[in-house]
Scaffold this active site. Structure first.
Site, PDB file in Angstrom:
ATOM      1  N   ALA A  11     -21.943 111.123 118.060  1.00 41.36           N
ATOM      2  CA  ALA A  11     -22.086 110.393 116.974  1.00 41.36           C
ATOM      3  C   ALA A  11     -21.624 110.894 115.595  1.00 41.36           C
ATOM      4  O   ALA A  11     -21.644 110.459 114.424  1.00 41.36           O
ATOM      5  CB  ALA A  11     -23.454 109.626 116.740  1.00 41.36           C
ATOM      6  N   MET A  14     -17.948 115.926 113.793  1.00 41.18           N
ATOM      7  CA  MET A  14     -17.090 116.157 114.845  1.00 41.18           C
ATOM      8  C   MET A  14     -16.753 115.294 116.012  1.00 41.18           C
ATOM      9  O   MET A  14     -15.625 115.259 116.537  1.00 41.18           O
ATOM     10  CB  MET A  14     -17.317 117.624 115.101  1.00 41.18           C
ATOM     11  N   HIS A 143     -18.390 126.017 101.883  1.00 41.46           N
ATOM     12  CA  HIS A 143     -18.397 124.727 102.769  1.00 41.46           C
ATOM     13  C   HIS A 143     -19.015 123.761 101.925  1.00 41.46           C
ATOM     14  O   HIS A 143     -19.779 124.168 101.158  1.00 41.46           O
ATOM     15  CB  HIS A 143     -19.174 124.966 104.144  1.00 41.46           C
ATOM     16  N   HIS A 144     -18.937 122.568 102.671  1.00 41.15           N
ATOM     17  CA  HIS A 144     -19.605 121.332 102.034  1.00 41.15           C
ATOM     18  C   HIS A 144     -21.114 121.446 101.956  1.00 41.15           C
ATOM     19  O   HIS A 144     -21.874 122.215 102.578  1.00 41.15           O
ATOM     20  CB  HIS A 144     -19.228 120.046 103.045  1.00 41.15           C
ATOM     21  N   LYS A 147     -23.736 121.561 104.834  1.00 40.38           N
ATOM     22  CA  LYS A 147     -23.889 122.490 105.914  1.00 40.38           C
ATOM     23  C   LYS A 147     -25.149 123.319 105.980  1.00 40.38           C
ATOM     24  O   LYS A 147     -25.752 123.452 104.813  1.00 40.38           O
ATOM     25  CB  LYS A 147     -22.707 123.699 105.697  1.00 40.38           C
TER      26      LYS A 147
HETATM   27  P1  NAD Z   1     -23.078 116.479 112.341  1.00 40.91           P
HETATM   28  O1  NAD Z   1     -24.396 116.540 111.856  1.00 40.91           O
HETATM   29  O2  NAD Z   1     -22.278 115.487 111.583  1.00 40.91           O
HETATM   30  O3  NAD Z   1     -23.033 115.946 114.066  1.00 40.91           O
HETATM   31  C1  NAD Z   1     -23.919 116.652 114.884  1.00 40.91           C
HETATM   32  C2  NAD Z   1     -24.235 115.310 115.839  1.00 40.91           C
HETATM   33  O4  NAD Z   1     -25.101 116.098 116.851  1.00 40.91           O
HETATM   34  C3  NAD Z   1     -25.252 114.516 115.065  1.00 40.91           C
HETATM   35  O5  NAD Z   1     -24.685 113.034 115.548  1.00 40.91           O
HETATM   36  C4  NAD Z   1     -26.645 114.535 115.607  1.00 40.91           C
HETATM   37  O6  NAD Z   1     -27.130 113.638 115.819  1.00 40.91           O
HETATM   38  C5  NAD Z   1     -26.205 115.330 117.123  1.00 40.91           C
HETATM   39  N1  NAD Z   1     -27.237 115.942 117.475  1.00 40.91           N
HETATM   40  C6  NAD Z   1     -28.189 116.784 117.271  1.00 40.91           C
HETATM   41  N2  NAD Z   1     -28.801 117.221 117.885  1.00 40.91           N
HETATM   42  C7  NAD Z   1     -28.654 116.799 119.276  1.00 40.91           C
HETATM   43  C8  NAD Z   1     -29.127 117.037 120.804  1.00 40.91           C
HETATM   44  N3  NAD Z   1     -30.160 117.625 120.855  1.00 40.91           N
HETATM   45  N4  NAD Z   1     -28.278 116.396 121.591  1.00 40.91           N
HETATM   46  C9  NAD Z   1     -27.405 115.562 121.406  1.00 40.91           C
HETATM   47  N5  NAD Z   1     -26.811 115.296 120.037  1.00 40.91           N
HETATM   48  C10 NAD Z   1     -27.538 116.021 119.158  1.00 40.91           C
HETATM   49  O7  NAD Z   1     -22.442 117.833 112.554  1.00 40.91           O
HETATM   50  P2  NAD Z   1     -20.744 118.290 112.534  1.00 40.91           P
HETATM   51  O8  NAD Z   1     -20.217 118.520 111.172  1.00 40.91           O
HETATM   52  O9  NAD Z   1     -20.128 117.052 113.592  1.00 40.91           O
HETATM   53  O10 NAD Z   1     -20.925 119.665 113.404  1.00 40.91           O
HETATM   54  C11 NAD Z   1     -21.656 119.748 114.450  1.00 40.91           C
HETATM   55  C12 NAD Z   1     -21.613 121.347 114.778  1.00 40.91           C
HETATM   56  O11 NAD Z   1     -20.478 121.654 115.013  1.00 40.91           O
HETATM   57  C13 NAD Z   1     -22.376 121.988 113.898  1.00 40.91           C
HETATM   58  O12 NAD Z   1     -23.114 123.053 114.531  1.00 40.91           O
HETATM   59  C14 NAD Z   1     -21.248 122.793 112.983  1.00 40.91           C
HETATM   60  O13 NAD Z   1     -21.404 124.075 112.381  1.00 40.91           O
HETATM   61  C15 NAD Z   1     -20.401 122.974 114.102  1.00 40.91           C
HETATM   62  N6  NAD Z   1     -18.686 122.848 113.894  1.00 40.91           N
HETATM   63  C16 NAD Z   1     -18.077 123.695 114.661  1.00 40.91           C
HETATM   64  C17 NAD Z   1     -16.808 123.862 114.246  1.00 40.91           C
HETATM   65  C18 NAD Z   1     -15.870 124.757 115.278  1.00 40.91           C
HETATM   66  O14 NAD Z   1     -14.672 124.705 115.156  1.00 40.91           O
HETATM   67  N7  NAD Z   1     -16.513 125.514 116.077  1.00 40.91           N
HETATM   68  C19 NAD Z   1     -16.084 122.979 113.323  1.00 40.91           C
HETATM   69  C20 NAD Z   1     -16.870 122.145 112.665  1.00 40.91           C
HETATM   70  C21 NAD Z   1     -18.283 121.968 113.084  1.00 40.91           C
END
Ligand code: NAD
Length: 258
Positions: A11, A14, A143-144, A147
């Protein structure tokens, strides 16, 4: 892929893009998991990571660091490959990731964009060529405002690449969060500065500053989709792969063994 690709954190910002990119790649989306309060639309919602792992060949995980250790255990137990993009992992989380990688293929990257991974490869080579006594390495990222971790996982990845190129232990030379009377810069330190604001998707500059010249490489991501397409590419690459801890450079055919 026989069963298909699942998504942890489906949800999220990403997670939603990943779901689109799995379908765009012609692969099967098995479904996903998220926190109970999150709304999951248009695909199967699994009750937990174990159920998602049992139904999938590989799980794309862009959720939260607090879930990483539990995900590591469940995916290894199910024999399900893992593409891990979550950042902000502790040393204990990283140990759990390494443990899982003994049983399943794991691609772990702080940044799945192709461009950043090329910069990572360059960073190591530049650091090897530019002596630490003369070239101060600084990493600046922005970053935004939403973060939650700093410096970014990508910035730390860049720092590790510089440390590797110099043959030093990253933790011993990392210098971040300078404030107040810090004293003169330590020779050989790798410095970090983190800016937060607006809706910046991700900007990273690696600077080597000497008395006579500066060299800077900057990567700017304009759209999170750059990470999603790379992560789906990594997920498809895990098919038939032996257990192990892989990086995005391995996926791109530029890893240490290539
Ligand atoms: P976000 O907060 O929009 O999405 C994270 C999602 O994970 C949310 O829907 C949240 O409810 C869910 N979540 C949280 N805890 C959970 C759990 N225990 N079990 C299942 N779902 C859970 O954040 P985002 O911008 O989508 O980023 C998510 C992660 O990915 C962050 O750690 C971010 O830094 C990382 N990220 C990595 C890359 C990469 O290329 N490696 C790129 C962008 C973001």
């Amino acid at each position: 892929m026989d069963k298909g690709i699942g998504i942890a954190g489906i949800a999220g910002r990403m997670g939603r893009l990943l779901a689109e990119e799995v379908t765009a790649a012609g692969a099967t989306l098995t479904g996903g998991i998220d926190r109970p309060e999150a709304t999951v639309e248009g695909t199967t919602r699994f009750p937990d990571i174990a159920a998602l792992a049992a139904a999938s060949d590989v799980v794309l995980d862009f959720s939260h660091a607090s879930a990483t250790a539990a995900h590591a255990q469940a995916l290894a137990a199910a024999g399900c490959a893992w593409v891990l993009g979550t950042t902000g992992l502790s040393a204990a989380d990283e140990a759990a990731v390494a443990e899982a990688a003994r049983r399943v293929p794991v691609v772990y990257a702080p940044n799945f964009s192709t461009g950043v991974n090329l910069v990572l490869a360059l960073a190591e080579r530049m650091a090897a060529a530019l002596p630490a006594e003369h070239y101060d390495a600084e990493i600046i990222e922005m970053h935004h405002r939403q973060k939650v971790d700093a410096p970014s996982g990508t910035a730390i990845g860049l720092g590790r690449a510089v440390a590797k190129g110099r043959g030093v232990v990253f933790e011993e030379v990392k210098e971040s969060g300078r404030d107040g009377h810090t004293g003169a810069r330590r020779t050989g330190a790798i410095g970090f500065a983190a800016l937060r604001g607006g809706q910046v998707v991700g900007e990273h500059t690696l600077l080597f500053a000497a008395g006579t010249e500066h060299i800077a490489i900057t990567h700017r991501a304009f759209d999170r989709r750059a990470f999603a397409t790379g992560a789906v590419r990594a997920a498809l690459w895990t098919r038939g792969r032996a257990p192990g801890l892989y990086s995005m450079l391995d996926v791109l055919g530029m890893g240490a063994g290539d």
